[in-house]
Design a protein around this motif. Structure first.
Motif, mmCIF file in Angstrom:
data_model
loop_
_atom_site.group_PDB
_atom_site.id
_atom_site.type_symbol
_atom_site.label_atom_id
_atom_site.label_comp_id
_atom_site.label_asym_id
_atom_site.label_seq_id
_atom_site.Cartn_x
_atom_site.Cartn_y
_atom_site.Cartn_z
ATOM 1 N N PRO A 3 5.370 -16.887 38.711
ATOM 2 C CA PRO A 3 4.036 -16.286 38.821
ATOM 3 C C PRO A 3 3.847 -15.533 40.139
ATOM 4 O O PRO A 3 4.173 -16.025 41.214
ATOM 5 C CB PRO A 3 3.106 -17.508 38.754
ATOM 6 C CG PRO A 3 3.875 -18.530 38.006
ATOM 7 C CD PRO A 3 5.321 -18.306 38.398
ATOM 8 N N ARG A 60 -1.337 -15.100 41.488
ATOM 9 C CA ARG A 60 -0.439 -16.208 41.178
ATOM 10 C C ARG A 60 -1.237 -17.440 40.758
ATOM 11 O O ARG A 60 -0.894 -18.119 39.789
ATOM 12 C CB ARG A 60 0.425 -16.532 42.398
ATOM 13 C CG ARG A 60 1.405 -17.683 42.183
ATOM 14 C CD ARG A 60 2.251 -17.891 43.414
ATOM 15 N NE ARG A 60 3.068 -16.719 43.685
ATOM 16 C CZ ARG A 60 3.669 -16.494 44.848
ATOM 17 N NH1 ARG A 60 3.512 -17.340 45.852
ATOM 18 N NH2 ARG A 60 4.409 -15.419 45.013
ATOM 19 N N HIS A 62 -4.242 -17.480 39.432
ATOM 20 C CA HIS A 62 -4.834 -17.222 38.116
ATOM 21 C C HIS A 62 -3.802 -17.415 37.013
ATOM 22 O O HIS A 62 -4.092 -18.025 35.980
ATOM 23 C CB HIS A 62 -5.388 -15.795 38.081
ATOM 24 C CG HIS A 62 -5.897 -15.383 36.736
ATOM 25 N ND1 HIS A 62 -7.067 -15.867 36.206
ATOM 26 C CD2 HIS A 62 -5.375 -14.538 35.800
ATOM 27 C CE1 HIS A 62 -7.256 -15.340 35.006
ATOM 28 N NE2 HIS A 62 -6.251 -14.530 34.735
ATOM 29 N N ARG A 63 -2.593 -16.925 37.237
ATOM 30 C CA ARG A 63 -1.557 -17.043 36.214
ATOM 31 C C ARG A 63 -1.142 -18.498 36.031
ATOM 32 O O ARG A 63 -0.953 -18.957 34.902
ATOM 33 C CB ARG A 63 -0.344 -16.190 36.584
ATOM 34 C CG ARG A 63 0.764 -16.221 35.534
ATOM 35 C CD ARG A 63 1.892 -15.275 35.863
ATOM 36 N NE ARG A 63 1.437 -13.890 35.819
ATOM 37 C CZ ARG A 63 2.228 -12.858 36.128
ATOM 38 N NH1 ARG A 63 3.477 -13.070 36.494
ATOM 39 N NH2 ARG A 63 1.755 -11.633 36.066
ATOM 40 N N GLU A 64 -1.014 -19.245 37.135
ATOM 41 C CA GLU A 64 -0.639 -20.650 37.031
ATOM 42 C C GLU A 64 -1.716 -21.448 36.297
ATOM 43 O O GLU A 64 -1.416 -22.338 35.500
ATOM 44 C CB GLU A 64 -0.392 -21.228 38.425
ATOM 45 C CG GLU A 64 0.879 -20.697 39.076
ATOM 46 C CD GLU A 64 1.046 -21.177 40.502
ATOM 47 O OE1 GLU A 64 0.046 -21.675 41.069
ATOM 48 O OE2 GLU A 64 2.160 -21.056 41.049
ATOM 49 N N LEU A 65 -3.000 -21.119 36.578
ATOM 50 C CA LEU A 65 -4.088 -21.793 35.887
ATOM 51 C C LEU A 65 -4.055 -21.488 34.395
ATOM 52 O O LEU A 65 -4.250 -22.374 33.554
ATOM 53 C CB LEU A 65 -5.428 -21.359 36.497
ATOM 54 C CG LEU A 65 -6.688 -21.996 35.902
ATOM 55 C CD1 LEU A 65 -6.678 -23.501 36.137
ATOM 56 C CD2 LEU A 65 -7.930 -21.374 36.528
ATOM 57 N N LYS A 66 -3.784 -20.221 34.068
ATOM 58 C CA LYS A 66 -3.709 -19.811 32.663
ATOM 59 C C LYS A 66 -2.561 -20.510 31.952
ATOM 60 O O LYS A 66 -2.707 -20.970 30.809
ATOM 61 C CB LYS A 66 -3.541 -18.290 32.589
ATOM 62 C CG LYS A 66 -3.583 -17.731 31.178
ATOM 63 C CD LYS A 66 -3.488 -16.214 31.199
ATOM 64 C CE LYS A 66 -3.503 -15.637 29.783
ATOM 65 N NZ LYS A 66 -3.394 -14.149 29.805
ATOM 66 N N GLU A 67 -1.417 -20.630 32.626
ATOM 67 C CA GLU A 67 -0.267 -21.298 32.021
ATOM 68 C C GLU A 67 -0.537 -22.786 31.836
ATOM 69 O O GLU A 67 -0.163 -23.375 30.816
ATOM 70 C CB GLU A 67 0.972 -21.078 32.883
ATOM 71 C CG GLU A 67 1.485 -19.639 32.855
ATOM 72 C CD GLU A 67 2.663 -19.420 33.782
ATOM 73 O OE1 GLU A 67 3.016 -20.366 34.528
ATOM 74 O OE2 GLU A 67 3.235 -18.316 33.761
ATOM 75 N N TYR A 69 -3.476 -24.170 31.409
ATOM 76 C CA TYR A 69 -4.427 -24.293 30.306
ATOM 77 C C TYR A 69 -3.719 -24.160 28.963
ATOM 78 O O TYR A 69 -3.994 -24.909 28.025
ATOM 79 C CB TYR A 69 -5.511 -23.229 30.438
ATOM 80 C CG TYR A 69 -6.465 -23.180 29.273
ATOM 81 C CD1 TYR A 69 -7.445 -24.156 29.112
ATOM 82 C CD2 TYR A 69 -6.371 -22.166 28.317
ATOM 83 C CE1 TYR A 69 -8.310 -24.126 28.036
ATOM 84 C CE2 TYR A 69 -7.239 -22.126 27.232
ATOM 85 C CZ TYR A 69 -8.204 -23.099 27.097
ATOM 86 O OH TYR A 69 -9.059 -23.062 26.034
ATOM 87 N N ALA A 70 -2.790 -23.209 28.882
ATOM 88 C CA ALA A 70 -2.050 -23.015 27.635
ATOM 89 C C ALA A 70 -1.218 -24.258 27.303
ATOM 90 O O ALA A 70 -1.117 -24.649 26.135
ATOM 91 C CB ALA A 70 -1.160 -21.781 27.736
ATOM 92 N N GLN A 71 -0.633 -24.884 28.326
ATOM 93 C CA GLN A 71 0.158 -26.088 28.100
ATOM 94 C C GLN A 71 -0.723 -27.236 27.614
ATOM 95 O O GLN A 71 -0.353 -27.977 26.697
ATOM 96 C CB GLN A 71 0.890 -26.478 29.382
ATOM 97 C CG GLN A 71 2.021 -25.527 29.751
ATOM 98 C CD GLN A 71 2.641 -25.863 31.097
ATOM 99 O OE1 GLN A 71 2.201 -26.775 31.796
ATOM 100 N NE2 GLN A 71 3.663 -25.110 31.480
#
Length: 201
Positions: A3, A60, A62-67, A69-71
Protein backbone atom coordinates in the motif's frame (compact mmCIF):
# COMPACT_ATOMS: atom_id res chain seq x y z
CA UNK A 1 2.01 -4.21 -4.37
CA UNK A 2 2.57 -2.70 -0.92
CA UNK A 3 0.00 0.00 0.00
CA UNK A 4 1.26 3.48 -0.95
CA UNK A 5 4.07 2.23 -3.20
CA UNK A 6 2.30 3.22 -6.41
CA UNK A 7 1.60 6.71 -5.06
CA UNK A 8 5.23 7.03 -3.99
CA UNK A 9 6.41 6.16 -7.51
CA UNK A 10 4.12 8.83 -8.96
CA UNK A 11 5.57 11.34 -6.51
CA UNK A 12 9.12 10.43 -7.56
CA UNK A 13 8.12 10.81 -11.20
CA UNK A 14 6.70 14.27 -10.50
CA UNK A 15 9.90 15.31 -8.72
CA UNK A 16 11.95 14.08 -11.66
CA UNK A 17 9.89 16.12 -14.13
CA UNK A 18 10.12 19.25 -12.02
CA UNK A 19 13.88 18.77 -11.60
CA UNK A 20 14.26 18.35 -15.38
CA UNK A 21 12.24 21.50 -15.95
CA UNK A 22 14.48 23.38 -13.51
CA UNK A 23 17.59 22.15 -15.30
CA UNK A 24 16.22 23.18 -18.71
CA UNK A 25 15.30 26.63 -17.42
CA UNK A 26 18.74 27.12 -15.91
CA UNK A 27 20.40 25.92 -19.14
CA UNK A 28 18.30 27.80 -21.70
CA UNK A 29 17.10 30.98 -20.01
CA UNK A 30 19.19 34.15 -20.11
CA UNK A 31 21.26 34.56 -16.97
CA UNK A 32 19.64 37.80 -15.68
CA UNK A 33 16.14 36.28 -15.67
CA UNK A 34 16.96 32.67 -14.80
CA UNK A 35 16.39 33.16 -11.08
CA UNK A 36 13.03 34.85 -11.64
CA UNK A 37 11.96 31.85 -13.72
CA UNK A 38 13.52 29.27 -11.43
CA UNK A 39 12.24 30.59 -8.12
CA UNK A 40 8.57 29.47 -8.62
CA UNK A 41 9.76 26.02 -9.67
CA UNK A 42 11.96 25.72 -6.58
CA UNK A 43 9.07 26.80 -4.37
CA UNK A 44 6.84 24.19 -6.04
CA UNK A 45 9.48 21.52 -5.44
CA UNK A 46 9.70 22.52 -1.79
CA UNK A 47 5.94 22.36 -1.28
CA UNK A 48 5.77 19.04 -3.13
CA UNK A 49 8.58 17.62 -1.00
CA UNK A 50 6.68 18.66 2.13
CA UNK A 51 3.35 17.27 0.94
CA UNK A 52 4.55 14.02 -0.64
CA UNK A 53 5.22 11.95 2.53
CA UNK A 54 2.00 13.16 4.14
CA UNK A 55 -0.04 12.35 1.05
CA UNK A 56 1.56 8.93 0.71
CA UNK A 57 0.91 8.18 4.41
CA UNK A 58 -2.72 9.22 4.07
CA UNK A 59 -3.27 7.12 0.93
CA UNK A 60 -1.48 4.16 2.47
CA UNK A 61 -3.64 4.38 5.61
CA UNK A 62 -6.82 4.61 3.51
CA UNK A 63 -5.84 1.60 1.42
CA UNK A 64 -4.88 -0.47 4.48
CA UNK A 65 -8.20 0.41 6.12
CA UNK A 66 -10.06 -0.57 2.95
CA UNK A 67 -8.20 -3.88 2.75
CA UNK A 68 -8.86 -4.61 6.44
CA UNK A 69 -12.57 -3.88 5.94
CA UNK A 70 -12.68 -6.18 2.91
CA UNK A 71 -11.03 -8.96 4.93
CA UNK A 72 -13.49 -8.54 7.80
CA UNK A 73 -16.40 -8.51 5.37
CA UNK A 74 -15.10 -11.66 3.70
CA UNK A 75 -14.70 -13.38 7.08
CA UNK A 76 -18.24 -12.41 8.14
CA UNK A 77 -19.67 -13.69 4.85
CA UNK A 78 -17.70 -16.96 5.21
CA UNK A 79 -19.19 -17.48 8.68
CA UNK A 80 -22.73 -16.73 7.45
CA UNK A 81 -22.33 -19.04 4.46
CA UNK A 82 -21.08 -22.02 6.50
CA UNK A 83 -23.28 -22.04 9.63
CA UNK A 84 -25.83 -24.84 9.83
CA UNK A 85 -28.87 -22.72 10.74
CA UNK A 86 -30.56 -20.20 8.49
CA UNK A 87 -29.66 -16.52 8.46
CA UNK A 88 -31.74 -13.87 6.72
CA UNK A 89 -31.54 -10.10 6.25
CA UNK A 90 -34.68 -8.20 5.25
CA UNK A 91 -35.35 -4.63 4.17
CA UNK A 92 -38.00 -2.21 5.48
CA UNK A 93 -40.62 -3.79 3.21
CA UNK A 94 -39.90 -7.22 4.67
CA UNK A 95 -38.25 -8.59 1.52
CA UNK A 96 -35.07 -10.63 1.75
CA UNK A 97 -31.88 -8.84 0.72
CA UNK A 98 -29.70 -11.75 1.87
CA UNK A 99 -30.27 -15.38 2.85
CA UNK A 100 -27.55 -17.91 3.52
CA UNK A 101 -27.47 -21.35 1.84
CA UNK A 102 -28.77 -23.10 4.99
CA UNK A 103 -32.00 -21.09 4.94
CA UNK A 104 -32.48 -21.63 1.21
CA UNK A 105 -31.99 -25.40 1.73
CA UNK A 106 -34.77 -25.36 4.34
CA UNK A 107 -37.09 -24.16 1.59
CA UNK A 108 -35.66 -26.51 -1.05
CA UNK A 109 -34.43 -23.55 -3.09
CA UNK A 110 -31.23 -21.63 -3.84
CA UNK A 111 -30.40 -18.26 -2.25
CA UNK A 112 -30.88 -16.58 -5.64
CA UNK A 113 -34.46 -17.90 -5.78
CA UNK A 114 -35.27 -16.45 -2.35
CA UNK A 115 -33.64 -13.00 -2.39
CA UNK A 116 -36.09 -10.25 -3.30
CA UNK A 117 -39.11 -12.22 -2.11
CA UNK A 118 -41.18 -12.06 1.07
CA UNK A 119 -41.22 -14.68 3.87
CA UNK A 120 -45.03 -14.60 3.62
CA UNK A 121 -44.65 -16.69 0.44
CA UNK A 122 -43.49 -19.70 2.50
CA UNK A 123 -45.27 -19.08 5.81
CA UNK A 124 -48.57 -20.93 6.20
CA UNK A 125 -51.57 -18.55 6.08
CA UNK A 126 -52.67 -19.45 9.62
CA UNK A 127 -49.15 -18.59 10.92
CA UNK A 128 -48.76 -15.29 9.09
CA UNK A 129 -50.20 -13.20 11.93
CA UNK A 130 -47.20 -14.19 14.07
CA UNK A 131 -44.93 -13.02 11.28
CA UNK A 132 -46.76 -9.66 11.08
CA UNK A 133 -46.51 -9.16 14.83
CA UNK A 134 -42.82 -10.04 14.91
CA UNK A 135 -42.08 -7.69 12.02
CA UNK A 136 -43.96 -4.85 13.73
CA UNK A 137 -41.98 -5.39 16.94
CA UNK A 138 -38.65 -5.36 15.11
CA UNK A 139 -39.55 -2.19 13.22
CA UNK A 140 -40.32 -0.60 16.61
CA UNK A 141 -36.84 -1.57 17.87
CA UNK A 142 -37.54 -4.83 19.73
CA UNK A 143 -36.16 -8.32 19.25
CA UNK A 144 -38.45 -11.32 19.21
CA UNK A 145 -38.60 -15.11 18.83
CA UNK A 146 -41.48 -17.25 17.66
CA UNK A 147 -42.24 -20.65 16.18
CA UNK A 148 -43.85 -21.01 12.78
CA UNK A 149 -44.24 -23.38 9.84
CA UNK A 150 -42.78 -22.95 6.38
CA UNK A 151 -43.95 -24.70 3.23
CA UNK A 152 -41.01 -26.02 1.22
CA UNK A 153 -40.81 -26.02 -2.57
CA UNK A 154 -41.87 -29.70 -2.68
CA UNK A 155 -45.00 -28.95 -0.61
CA UNK A 156 -43.74 -30.47 2.66
CA UNK A 157 -43.83 -28.48 5.90
CA UNK A 158 -40.99 -27.65 8.24
CA UNK A 159 -41.33 -26.25 11.76
CA UNK A 160 -38.80 -23.52 12.62
CA UNK A 161 -37.94 -21.13 15.41
CA UNK A 162 -37.20 -17.62 14.15
CA UNK A 163 -35.26 -15.16 16.33
CA UNK A 164 -34.87 -11.69 14.90
CA UNK A 165 -33.57 -8.25 15.75
CA UNK A 166 -33.86 -4.82 14.10
CA UNK A 167 -31.23 -3.90 11.51
CA UNK A 168 -29.91 -0.39 12.13
CA UNK A 169 -28.19 1.88 9.64
CA UNK A 170 -27.47 5.59 10.03
CA UNK A 171 -29.40 5.74 13.29
CA UNK A 172 -32.65 4.28 11.92
CA UNK A 173 -34.16 0.83 11.46
CA UNK A 174 -33.88 -0.35 7.86
CA UNK A 175 -35.12 -3.91 8.25
CA UNK A 176 -34.26 -6.91 10.38
CA UNK A 177 -31.81 -9.77 10.79
CA UNK A 178 -33.07 -13.21 11.78
CA UNK A 179 -31.72 -16.63 12.67
CA UNK A 180 -33.91 -19.54 11.58
CA UNK A 181 -33.50 -22.94 13.26
CA UNK A 182 -35.35 -26.00 12.02
CA UNK A 183 -36.97 -28.03 14.81
CA UNK A 184 -38.58 -30.77 12.76
CA UNK A 185 -40.30 -31.97 9.62
CA UNK A 186 -44.09 -31.94 9.85
CA UNK A 187 -46.95 -33.79 8.28
CA UNK A 188 -48.86 -31.55 5.87
CA UNK A 189 -51.14 -29.25 7.87
CA UNK A 190 -49.65 -30.11 11.27
CA UNK A 191 -49.41 -27.28 13.77
CA UNK A 192 -46.23 -26.33 15.62
CA UNK A 193 -45.93 -27.85 19.08
CA UNK A 194 -45.30 -24.69 21.08
CA UNK A 195 -44.31 -21.09 20.73
CA UNK A 196 -41.20 -19.94 22.65
CA UNK A 197 -41.32 -16.74 24.65
CA UNK A 198 -40.04 -13.47 23.22
CA UNK A 199 -36.40 -12.68 23.80
CA UNK A 200 -33.06 -11.87 22.28
CA UNK A 201 -31.97 -14.16 19.41
Amino acid sequence: MRPGLLELRWAYGLFALLALESFLLAWLAPRPVVWALLLPVLLTLGVAAWLAPRLVAMLRGHRELKEAYAQELGFARQVMETVEHGLTVSDEDGRFVYVNPAYARMLGLTPEQVVGRSPFEWTLPEDQERLRQARARRLSGESSSYMTRLRRADGSLISVVISGSPRWQGGRIVGNVAAVVAVGQLETGAAPEAEPGDGQP
